[in-house]
Every structure is written in structure tokens, then in C-alpha cells.
Design a protein around this motif. Structure first.
Motif, PDB file in Angstrom:
ATOM      1  N   HIS A  95       0.770  -1.331   0.069  1.00 30.86           N
ATOM      2  CA  HIS A  95      -0.035  -0.004   0.042  1.00 30.86           C
ATOM      3  C   HIS A  95       0.983   1.115   0.196  1.00 30.86           C
ATOM      4  CE1 HIS A  95      -4.186  -1.147   0.380  1.00 30.86           C
ATOM      5  NE2 HIS A  95      -3.867  -2.290   0.927  1.00 30.86           N
ATOM      6  N   VAL A  96       2.073   1.184   0.953  1.00 28.79           N
ATOM      7  CA  VAL A  96       2.700   2.587   1.014  1.00 28.79           C
ATOM      8  C   VAL A  96       3.525   2.872  -0.267  1.00 28.79           C
ATOM      9  CG1 VAL A  96       4.749   3.421   2.287  1.00 28.79           C
ATOM     10  CG2 VAL A  96       2.866   2.513   3.454  1.00 28.79           C
ATOM     11  N   ASP A 100      -0.961   3.515  -2.405  1.00 30.10           N
ATOM     12  CA  ASP A 100      -1.131   4.643  -1.969  1.00 30.10           C
ATOM     13  C   ASP A 100       0.310   5.540  -2.114  1.00 30.10           C
ATOM     14  OD1 ASP A 100      -3.701   3.948  -1.136  1.00 30.10           O
ATOM     15  OD2 ASP A 100      -3.078   3.018   0.691  1.00 30.10           O
ATOM     16  N   VAL A 103       0.291   9.450  -1.728  1.00 27.86           N
ATOM     17  CA  VAL A 103       0.300  10.083  -0.296  1.00 27.86           C
ATOM     18  C   VAL A 103       1.739   9.770   0.287  1.00 27.86           C
ATOM     19  CG1 VAL A 103      -0.437   9.521   2.071  1.00 27.86           C
ATOM     20  CG2 VAL A 103      -2.208   9.092   0.275  1.00 27.86           C
ATOM     21  N   PHE A 104       2.271   8.740  -0.089  1.00 32.85           N
ATOM     22  CA  PHE A 104       3.698   8.332   0.331  1.00 32.85           C
ATOM     23  C   PHE A 104       4.786   8.680  -0.805  1.00 32.85           C
ATOM     24  CE2 PHE A 104       0.964   6.054   2.979  1.00 32.85           C
ATOM     25  CZ  PHE A 104       1.458   6.212   4.403  1.00 32.85           C
ATOM     26  N   ASN A 383       4.111  10.743   4.991  1.00 30.43           N
ATOM     27  CA  ASN A 383       2.685  10.772   4.229  1.00 30.43           C
ATOM     28  C   ASN A 383       2.576  12.143   4.204  1.00 30.43           C
ATOM     29  OD1 ASN A 383       3.178  10.420   6.981  1.00 30.43           O
ATOM     30  ND2 ASN A 383       0.701  10.368   7.089  1.00 30.43           N
ATOM     31  N   GLU A 384       1.911  12.629   3.066  1.00 29.38           N
ATOM     32  CA  GLU A 384       1.650  14.127   2.669  1.00 29.38           C
ATOM     33  C   GLU A 384       0.414  14.362   3.724  1.00 29.38           C
ATOM     34  OE1 GLU A 384       1.626  16.693  -1.238  1.00 29.38           O
ATOM     35  OE2 GLU A 384       0.526  14.981  -1.342  1.00 29.38           O
ATOM     36  N   ASP A 386      -2.815  12.973   6.489  1.00 27.97           N
ATOM     37  CA  ASP A 386      -3.291  11.945   7.339  1.00 27.97           C
ATOM     38  C   ASP A 386      -3.511  10.815   6.747  1.00 27.97           C
ATOM     39  OD1 ASP A 386      -2.919  13.725   9.471  1.00 27.97           O
ATOM     40  OD2 ASP A 386      -5.091  14.140   9.766  1.00 27.97           O
ATOM     41  N   TYR A 387      -3.162   9.507   7.084  1.00 26.32           N
ATOM     42  CA  TYR A 387      -3.371   8.272   6.352  1.00 26.32           C
ATOM     43  C   TYR A 387      -4.067   7.301   7.199  1.00 26.32           C
ATOM     44  CZ  TYR A 387      -2.424   4.116   3.571  1.00 26.32           C
ATOM     45  OH  TYR A 387      -2.545   3.027   2.928  1.00 26.32           O
ATOM     46  N   THR A 395      -5.189   6.029  12.396  1.00 28.42           N
ATOM     47  CA  THR A 395      -4.512   7.074  11.534  1.00 28.42           C
ATOM     48  C   THR A 395      -3.149   7.419  11.897  1.00 28.42           C
ATOM     49  OG1 THR A 395      -7.091   8.053  11.212  1.00 28.42           O
ATOM     50  CG2 THR A 395      -5.210   9.523  10.681  1.00 28.42           C
ATOM     51  N   ALA A 398      -0.156  13.361   9.464  1.00 29.36           N
ATOM     52  CA  ALA A 398       0.593  13.780   8.202  1.00 29.36           C
ATOM     53  C   ALA A 398       1.834  14.096   8.543  1.00 29.36           C
ATOM     54  CB  ALA A 398      -0.104  14.838   7.644  1.00 29.36           C
TER      55      ALA A 398
END
Length: 505
Positions: A95-96, A100, A103-104, A383-384, A386-387, A395, A398
Motif C-alpha cells: 500500500h505504502v 497509495d 500519499v507516500f 505521508n503528505e 493523514d493516512y 490514522t 501527516a
């Protein structure tokens, strides 16, 4: 109130504020409701001893095992007093790194291309700057480009072979240093078109600056920590990560190399030629959609710098650990040498790029080496926004530093049974299909996968094939069993060096 009293009061106030800050950091994950490692220390957090008494790989592996035993897919911990997330589940790693990635997409490292020009390289860059640079550079590492550079690497490999032949009788021959010289000479030739000749001159300026750039000193650790955790402060201070003499050396080397080629009109099939083509045209002639604008001289120097660092230490350590494992597993070494000899016989005594790439057992041996001893034991993202962890109510705030413990994941018996055993057959097709694809990630994964992976593998495989065709490696009285990693080292390296018995075959 006297001056001394005022100073003492100010110091007491500063100490109280610092203590309150550290206590708050200790309880950061509890306040977020996220499961965390137990018993953090005030200053060291959960990483006491890291880089002093044990390598970071071992520290993160201990945290990984703690979270795994508690049934967690991830966990929070304090890297000194900095809140950090450690991933455990390969699916979460996927995912990271991929699902996603939006986001990352950044590593969260300090970068200042203006004040610290060599920091503006592909590894450090973020956001749009990274995306544009990646698009420009990606065509430089296609298999076709690797084939063009193969003869240059092969010529340096012959020099390595000659050096080992001349010195294999020496009990004090430290292999890691020898292999570092090989990779320095390769990259000096391929990136800058110069003959470093470190096989004959181990104290060359090129190698000296490479070692200095990789040195893990108290100052470099503090600067890196500030750059990661307090980036606004680092920018305000105009902090430089790169040492002045290292920066001056690589900037001048790049300028002089470019100037010489422009004046002489010389052409070489190397990395510099490809970068100059981007600089002049904005694209490659055989990849017209590779970029829109060219490269500035500083950008060009930064990419040469990171290419040197990435290929210098990682490939030499991979070769070092591979020869160590082969010395402990003579049956594997015998089988690999047989494959190498057959390829040489088919090529009339020469190893071609195509033959090297077709060597299945060599590929599996190198893959197993990278599994047991990944040069970079971890990678990281931030992470840009909140994830929310998929499938949970947790959560991650960020701008949190997220570490992926490559070494720990690849030494997990749930991913690789008997993880300390050296078994190249783990990389047979059926074995690979049976496990999670993100249980093996020595080069990272996703859009930020190591761009120089093909070159690094070619360099390491060619060096190994050259040596194993002519020499047999076995344990000596100075061989460390079990192996211990050198604590103050960015990459994985053997503590006390690598000594093996070397005999001609």
C-alpha cells in the motif's frame, strides 16, 4: 536579581521545556491511539545502542519482532525522540510503496538544491521535481543502455581479476576493500569517463571522497536528524548535508569532464554521455518522450554524485557477502562455477552481456545474497496527509516518518523458512510465486524503485563471474563466523572486514 541568577533561571526554564517536550514525544503514540513499542527512553527512544553497539538493521529487526509477536501489522516507535512508524505486514508495504503512492511519494529527506547542490539528486528530490527528474533519467537505465556500458565494466573486471591473481596469497587481503576499489573504478569510468586506477592506487582522491560521503559521523547523524525532523529549521539555517570538500570535488569533476568532452568532441558509451544528451536536447534520441527540458550543470553533477554513491557501496557489499556465503557453502559455489565455465566456453572464453543475463543460477545466488544481506537494510517514506491504515481505524498523522525494515522482512521465517540458511532455490519460479511479492524488496518497489537496479546487478554479477571463473573461495582463520555487521555504517558491512582463503582454479 544578578546576571548569574538570570542565566541559571533561563537554563532551568530551557531544561524544563526540553524535558516536557521529550516526555510528550514519549507518549506521542499513546495520544494518537496507535499501538507502540514498549518502554521508550527519554532521549534514545526505542533505539538505544543503534549505530553504536549494533547496526540499525538489528535494532529495527528487534522492533519488528516485537510488533509481530503482538499480532500487529505495524507499530509506532521513537527513533530517539522522533515518532516513527514501522511496517510489518508486506501487504501494508505494498500500500505504502504502490497502491497509495500518491500519499507516500516522498522520502522526507532534507533537500536544498540551491544551497546544497549535490542534495538535489533523484534519491532525495520530492514531488514534482522528483517526477520530472525521474522521467528524464529513466531511459538511461534500459537494458539497451546497460549493454552499451557492458564492455567498460568488463575491462575493469579484468583489472580486478589481475589484482586478485597477484595478491591471492596474502592473508591480509581484505576483500571488501578490494571490491570497493573495483566499483569505484567502474563508476569512475562509466559516470565520468576517467580511469581512477584504484587497484594500483587505493588512496585515490575519488575513493577517498566516496568514503567520506558515506562516513557516518556524529556531525552527519545530527545533520540528517535535523534535516528529517526539523526541515524548516534546517532550511532557515541553510544547513548543508554534503561536506564542502566533497561538494567541491564532484562539482569540479563534473565541470572538467563536460568541458573536456565538449572541447575534444570525444564520445563514450557511458552515463555522462546520456546525461549530456538530456542536457543538450531535453530528450534521448531513442526516447523522444523522456523529458521536456534539459539539465543544469548542478543537476547533472547531483545525478552523477548519487549514481556514484549508489553503485559504489551497494554493489561492493553485495559481492562481498556473496563470496562469504559461497565460501561457507562450497556446494553452491561449485554449481555456480560450473554455470560460469559453461557460459565462457560457449562464448569462446569471453562473457557477453546476453550470456550474463541468461545465467539463471548466478541470478538466484545474487538474489539470495540480497535477501540475507540487503545493502540498504531499510527504506522510508513520509505521508503528505493523514493516512488511515487500510482495514483499521488507526490514522498516521501527516508528515510522519514511515520505515520499511527490508532486512527484518527478508529474515522473517514466515516469509522465508530457515531465514539464516543460504538457499538460492528460494528464487525458483514456483518458490517465488508461493510468497507475498513484497516479502523481497532489496531495491525498494513501486515508482521509487532503485533506478540503477539493472546497472548494479550487472556490475555485481560480472565481477563475481570473473572472480569465480578463476578462483575458489573458502574460510580462513580470519573469517568471522557468525558474521557481525559493523554498527556505525549506513549500508550493511562486515565488522572487521572480510577475509577469505583464495586459491586459483
Amino acid at each position: 536579581m544578578g546576571l548569574l541568577s538570570v542565566v541559571l533561571l533561563a537554563l532551568a526554564g530551557a531544561a524544563a521545556i526540553l524535558f516536557a517536550f521529550l516526555k510528550r514525544q514519549q507518549h506521542f503514540w499513546r495520544s494518537c491511539g496507535i499501538p507502540a513499542a514498549r518502554n521508550p527512553q527519554l532521549l534514545a527512544g526505542n533505539v538505544a545502542g543503534m549505530a553504536s553497539t549494533e547496526h540499525m538493521a538489528i535494532t529495527l529487526q528487534r522492533l519488528y519482532r516485537e510488533f509481530k509477536q503482538r499480532g500487529l501489522t505495524f507499530g509506532g516507535f521513537n527513533s530517539f525522540f522522533a515518532p516513527t512508524v514501522l511496517l510489518v505486514d508486506p501487504e501494508l508495504v505494498k500500500h505504502v510503496m504502490v497502491k497509495d503512492f500518491g500519499v507516500f511519494h516522498d522520502r522526507g529527506l532534507y533537500v536544498d538544491p540551491e544551497g546544497d547542490p549535490l542534495s538535489g539528486n533523484l534519491f532525495n528530490l520530492e514531488g514534482h521535481q522528483w517526477k520530472v527528474m525521474r522521467q528524464k533519467l529513466s531511459p538511461t537505465f534500459t537494458s539497451g543502455k546497460m549493454k552499451l556500458m557492458f564492455d567498460t565494466v568488463a575491462s575493469v573486471a579484468k583489472e580486478l581479476n589481475q589484482f586478485v591473481d597477484d595478491n591471492c596469497h596474502r592473508e591480509d587481503l581484505e576483500l571488501r576493500e578490494v571490491l570497493q576499489r573495483f566499483t569505484v573504478d567502474v563508476i569512475g569510468n562509466v559516470a565520468f569517463g576517467i580511469d581512477c586506477n584504484t587497484m594500483k592506487n587505493p588512496d585515490s582522491e575519488f575513493r577517498k571522497m566516496g568514503n567520506k560521503a558515506f562516513a557516518l559521523t556524529t556531525t552527519s547523524v545530527i545533520k540528517s536528524f535535523i534535516g528529517i525532523q526539523f526541515r524548516s529549521l534546517a532550511k532557515f539555517m541553510k544547513m548543508k548535508i554534503t561536506e564542502d570538500d566533497v561538494e567541491e570535488f564532484f562539482l569540479e569533476l563534473t565541470r572538467s569532464t563536460v568541458q573536456m568532452r565538449e572541447q575534444n568532441g570525444s564520445q563514450r558509451n557511458d552515463f555522462m554521455k546520456l546525461l549530456l544528451e538530456i542536457r543538450d536536447q531535453g530528450t534521448f534520441s531513442d526516447a523522444p518522450n523522456s523529458a521536456g527540458e534539459g539539465l543544469t550543470m548542478r543537476e547533472l553533477a547531483a545525478q552523477c554524485f548519487v549514481f556514484f554513491l549508489a553503485g559504489f557501496e551497494t554493489s561492493s557489499s553485495t559481492m562481498t557477502f556473496c563470496l562469504y556465503e559461497l565460501a561457507l557453502n562450497p556446494d553452491v559455489q561449485y554449481r555456480l562455477r560450473k554455470e560460469i565455465k559453461e557460459a565462457l566456453n560457449e562464448g569462446g572464453g569471453n562473457l557477453t552481456y546476453e550470456a550474463l543475463m541468461k545465467m539463471d543460477y548466478l541470478d538466484r545466488v545474487v538474489s539470495e545474497t540480497l535477501r540475507k544481506h540487503p545493502p540498504l537494510d531499510n527504506t522510508f517514506r513520509t505521508n503528505e496527509v493523514d493516512y488511515v491504515i487500510p482495514g483499521t481505524n488507526y490514522t498516521i498523522p501527516a508528515s510522519t516518518f514511515v520505515q520499511i525494515p527490508i532486512y527484518a522482512i527478508q529474515r522473517d521465517p514466515d516469509n522465508f523458512p530457515e531465514p539464516d540458511k543460504f538457499d538460492p532455490d528460494r528464487f525458483l519460479p514456483e518458490a517465488v510465486k508461493s510468497r507475498h511479492p513484497y516479502a523481497y524488496i532489496p531495491f525498494g518497489e513501486g515508482p521509487r524503485i532503485c533506478i540503477g537496479m539493472r546497472f548494479g546487478l550487472m556490475q555485481a554479477k560480472l565481477g563475481l563471474a570473473t572472480l569465480l571463473a578463476n578462483f575458489q573461495f573458502s574460510k580462513s582463520s580470519r573469517t568471522s563466523v557468525p558474521l557481525v555487521y559493523d554498527p556505525p555504517s549506513i549500508t550493511l558491512g562486515p565488522k572487521g572486514g572480510m577475509y577469505l582463503r583464495i586459491e586459483r582454479v
